[in-house]
Write a protein that holds these residues in place. Structure first.
Motif, PDB file in Angstrom:
ATOM      1  N   TYR A 119       0.794  -1.224   0.000  1.00  0.00           N
ATOM      2  CA  TYR A 119       0.000   0.000   0.000  1.00  0.00           C
ATOM      3  C   TYR A 119       0.835   1.287   0.000  1.00  0.00           C
ATOM      4  N   GLY A 120       2.131   1.162  -0.121  1.00  0.00           N
ATOM      5  CA  GLY A 120       2.970   2.361  -0.097  1.00  0.00           C
ATOM      6  C   GLY A 120       2.836   3.172  -1.367  1.00  0.00           C
ATOM      7  N   GLU A 121       3.615   4.236  -1.470  1.00  0.00           N
ATOM      8  CA  GLU A 121       3.574   5.108  -2.649  1.00  0.00           C
ATOM      9  C   GLU A 121       3.889   4.313  -3.905  1.00  0.00           C
ATOM     10  N   TYR A 122       3.187   4.625  -4.994  1.00  0.00           N
ATOM     11  CA  TYR A 122       3.314   3.967  -6.297  1.00  0.00           C
ATOM     12  C   TYR A 122       2.822   2.517  -6.278  1.00  0.00           C
ATOM     13  N   ALA A 123       2.123   2.097  -5.200  1.00  0.00           N
ATOM     14  CA  ALA A 123       1.618   0.730  -5.130  1.00  0.00           C
ATOM     15  C   ALA A 123       0.112   0.723  -5.331  1.00  0.00           C
ATOM     16  N   ASP A 124      -0.619   0.110  -4.421  1.00  0.00           N
ATOM     17  CA  ASP A 124      -2.077  -0.029  -4.531  1.00  0.00           C
ATOM     18  C   ASP A 124      -2.771   1.328  -4.430  1.00  0.00           C
ATOM     19  N   ASP A 125      -3.646   1.652  -5.401  1.00  0.00           N
ATOM     20  CA  ASP A 125      -4.352   2.934  -5.403  1.00  0.00           C
ATOM     21  C   ASP A 125      -5.517   2.965  -4.419  1.00  0.00           C
ATOM     22  N   THR A 126      -5.900   1.802  -3.870  1.00  0.00           N
ATOM     23  CA  THR A 126      -7.075   1.763  -3.005  1.00  0.00           C
ATOM     24  C   THR A 126      -6.762   2.160  -1.568  1.00  0.00           C
ATOM     25  N   ALA A 127      -5.480   2.234  -1.211  1.00  0.00           N
ATOM     26  CA  ALA A 127      -5.101   2.617   0.155  1.00  0.00           C
ATOM     27  C   ALA A 127      -3.698   3.207   0.137  1.00  0.00           C
ATOM     28  N   ARG A 128      -3.438   4.121   1.076  1.00  0.00           N
ATOM     29  CA  ARG A 128      -2.102   4.725   1.207  1.00  0.00           C
ATOM     30  C   ARG A 128      -1.605   4.475   2.629  1.00  0.00           C
ATOM     31  N   PHE A 129      -0.439   3.839   2.718  1.00  0.00           N
ATOM     32  CA  PHE A 129       0.096   3.409   4.013  1.00  0.00           C
ATOM     33  C   PHE A 129       1.426   4.097   4.286  1.00  0.00           C
ATOM     34  N   GLU A 130       1.619   4.516   5.536  1.00  0.00           N
ATOM     35  CA  GLU A 130       2.906   5.047   5.964  1.00  0.00           C
ATOM     36  C   GLU A 130       3.092   4.740   7.443  1.00  0.00           C
ATOM     37  N   TYR A 131       4.380   4.612   7.851  1.00  0.00           N
ATOM     38  CA  TYR A 131       4.627   4.298   9.256  1.00  0.00           C
ATOM     39  C   TYR A 131       5.964   4.856   9.699  1.00  0.00           C
ATOM     40  N   ASN A 132       6.110   4.929  11.026  1.00  0.00           N
ATOM     41  CA  ASN A 132       7.341   5.386  11.662  1.00  0.00           C
ATOM     42  C   ASN A 132       7.913   4.207  12.448  1.00  0.00           C
ATOM     43  N   ALA A 133       9.116   3.779  12.106  1.00  0.00           N
ATOM     44  CA  ALA A 133       9.693   2.579  12.700  1.00  0.00           C
ATOM     45  C   ALA A 133      10.198   2.790  14.126  1.00  0.00           C
ATOM     46  N   ALA A 134      10.279   4.058  14.548  1.00  0.00           N
ATOM     47  CA  ALA A 134      10.759   4.318  15.917  1.00  0.00           C
ATOM     48  C   ALA A 134       9.781   3.724  16.921  1.00  0.00           C
ATOM     49  N   GLN A 135      10.334   3.234  18.044  1.00  0.00           N
ATOM     50  CA  GLN A 135       9.484   2.617  19.075  1.00  0.00           C
ATOM     51  C   GLN A 135       8.734   3.681  19.876  1.00  0.00           C
ATOM     52  N   PRO A 136       7.429   3.508  20.164  1.00  0.00           N
ATOM     53  CA  PRO A 136       6.613   2.426  19.604  1.00  0.00           C
ATOM     54  C   PRO A 136       6.264   2.697  18.143  1.00  0.00           C
ATOM     55  N   VAL A 137       6.184   1.630  17.375  1.00  0.00           N
ATOM     56  CA  VAL A 137       5.872   1.757  15.949  1.00  0.00           C
ATOM     57  C   VAL A 137       4.475   2.355  15.791  1.00  0.00           C
ATOM     58  N   SER A 138       4.370   3.345  14.909  1.00  0.00           N
ATOM     59  CA  SER A 138       3.071   3.995  14.661  1.00  0.00           C
ATOM     60  C   SER A 138       2.956   4.312  13.181  1.00  0.00           C
ATOM     61  N   GLY A 139       1.762   4.589  12.768  1.00  0.00           N
ATOM     62  CA  GLY A 139       1.555   4.930  11.367  1.00  0.00           C
ATOM     63  C   GLY A 139       0.096   5.177  11.072  1.00  0.00           C
ATOM     64  N   SER A 140      -0.230   5.220   9.800  1.00  0.00           N
ATOM     65  CA  SER A 140      -1.613   5.454   9.394  1.00  0.00           C
ATOM     66  C   SER A 140      -1.852   4.863   8.022  1.00  0.00           C
ATOM     67  N   VAL A 141      -3.104   4.628   7.717  1.00  0.00           N
ATOM     68  CA  VAL A 141      -3.503   4.168   6.400  1.00  0.00           C
ATOM     69  C   VAL A 141      -4.785   4.901   6.010  1.00  0.00           C
ATOM     70  N   GLU A 142      -4.828   5.374   4.782  1.00  0.00           N
ATOM     71  CA  GLU A 142      -6.023   6.022   4.251  1.00  0.00           C
ATOM     72  C   GLU A 142      -6.625   5.114   3.196  1.00  0.00           C
ATOM     73  N   VAL A 143      -7.855   4.699   3.414  1.00  0.00           N
ATOM     74  CA  VAL A 143      -8.518   3.759   2.520  1.00  0.00           C
ATOM     75  C   VAL A 143      -9.484   4.514   1.608  1.00  0.00           C
ATOM     76  N   GLU A 144      -9.248   4.404   0.302  1.00  0.00           N
ATOM     77  CA  GLU A 144     -10.108   5.066  -0.674  1.00  0.00           C
ATOM     78  C   GLU A 144     -11.509   4.457  -0.668  1.00  0.00           C
ATOM     79  N   ILE A 145     -12.493   5.294  -0.926  1.00  0.00           N
ATOM     80  CA  ILE A 145     -13.882   4.834  -0.987  1.00  0.00           C
ATOM     81  C   ILE A 145     -14.207   4.444  -2.423  1.00  0.00           C
ATOM     82  N   ASP A 146     -14.705   3.230  -2.591  1.00  0.00           N
ATOM     83  CA  ASP A 146     -15.071   2.766  -3.921  1.00  0.00           C
ATOM     84  C   ASP A 146     -16.073   3.742  -4.552  1.00  0.00           C
ATOM     85  N   THR A 147     -15.884   4.038  -5.843  1.00  0.00           N
ATOM     86  CA  THR A 147     -16.721   5.033  -6.523  1.00  0.00           C
ATOM     87  C   THR A 147     -18.202   4.658  -6.487  1.00  0.00           C
ATOM     88  N   SER A 148     -18.507   3.374  -6.674  1.00  0.00           N
ATOM     89  CA  SER A 148     -19.913   2.955  -6.654  1.00  0.00           C
ATOM     90  C   SER A 148     -20.525   3.138  -5.272  1.00  0.00           C
TER      91      SER A 148
END
Length: 328
Positions: free
Chosen positions: A11-40
């Protein structure tokens, strides 16, 4: 770390268009994901919602899930998550979080973030039956996101410019408000020539059908995309001049040396014009404001001759009426 790398690959950049994923490896590991809404799904939810009567909205902003992984994840502790979305109310968000908690109960001991993302992409989206817009900020967020996605779709296509008859990428084209599409280079040249010639009343879609109806002027936003600052400045100056010269019953040019602004007369006090430079003057004679009195006459003989000529031309001419109003 393996789970994070796998999700970043999917889900990272240039990968799946349906979601965008990013994270921070520093402890504690954290991050976020944005899930696209299907057009229909988005169009079904938008059917009975009037966000903007002038816009056909086809896209909704993504659902965002933020997470923090505790040290005992995934063997003992579940991820700490927050779900946010500008068009979901608190009830729907809490329902989504409960669905994610149920997944943890079933899959405890394994990495569950991929299952969480799948749930947001499929199960949770389809379980939502209405949207909630709580503020004007939410409304603007939806409109801006819809514009961005439509632009992305437009740029992914190719179009034939109706001026140069060449096929161009959508990145190099612009769809005008009337729907006609031209390449930016041709449009910029076309509008630039009209402004250089002073034909600001002809700044409209170049399509012949549009030009016949004269009902599709190029918008200010479109001009900002196509013209240089110098061209826009000249356009504004010429347009202001056209407006003032075209209606001398409302506007006048400030006669003060070094000013020359266009000024609209006071709607409450006939003939009074108050320029931002501080000069107050009469719209008819352009001299310092003299109150409701008639304008000063320097040459009575000349005024009489002009009045007689106006009467001869037309007993009720606009010029005669103006002179009677100005000189009594």
């Amino acid at each position: 770390q393996c789970e994070m790398d796998a999700l970043a690959a999917i889900y990272g950049e240039y990968a799946d268009d349906t979601a965008r994923f990013e994270y921070n490896a520093a402890q504690p590991v954290s991050g976020s994901v944005e899930v696209e809404i299907d057009t229909s799904v988005a169009q079904q939810l938008l059917q009975n919602i009037d966000i903007d009567s002038h816009t056909d909205i086809r896209h909704l902003p993504p659902i965002k899930m933020s997470f923090t992984l505790p040290p005992a994840y995934p063997l003992i502790d579940a991820p700490q998550i927050e779900v946010s979305c500008c068009w979901l109310d608190e009830k729907a968000i809490e329902a989504a979080k409960r669905q994610l908690a149920d997944i943890w109960q079933l899959e405890q001991g394994m990495g569950v973030l991929h299952s969480y993302i799948d749930a947001l992409k499929y199960d949770i989206q389809t379980s939502v039956h209405s949207i909630s817009i709580g503020s004007n900020t939410d409304r603007e967020t939806i409109l801006e996101y819809d514009r961005k996605q439509k632009r992305k779709e437009f740029e992914a296509q190719s179009y034939t410019c109706a001026i140069c008859i060449e096929e161009q990428s959508g990145k190099h084209c612009l769809r005008l408000s009337c729907g006609h599409i031209f390449c930016r280079s041709c449009l910029s040249s076309y509008l630039g020539i009209l402004i250089e010639e002073g034909s600001v009343n002809q700044l409209q879609c170049p399509d012949m059908q549009c030009r016949k109806t004269a009902s599709t002027p190029v918008t200010d936003a479109e001009m900002q995309e196509l013209l240089t600052p110098e061209q826009i400045s000249r356009y504004k100056r010429l347009n202001e001049q056209r407006k003032i010269d075209g209606d001398r019953t409302r506007y006048a040019w400030c006669p003060r040396a070094g000013c020359g602004r266009g000024v609209e007369s006071d709607p409450q006090i006939d003939r009074l014009c108050q320029c931002p430079c501080g000069y107050a003057f009469c719209r008819l004679c352009l001299r310092t404001w003299h109150g409701p009195n008639f304008c000063e006459v320097k040459s009575v003989q000349k005024i009489v001759e002009m009045y007689i000529q106006a009467v001869r031309e037309d007993d009720n001419s606009a010029r005669r009426q103006k002179m009677e109003k100005q000189y009594g």
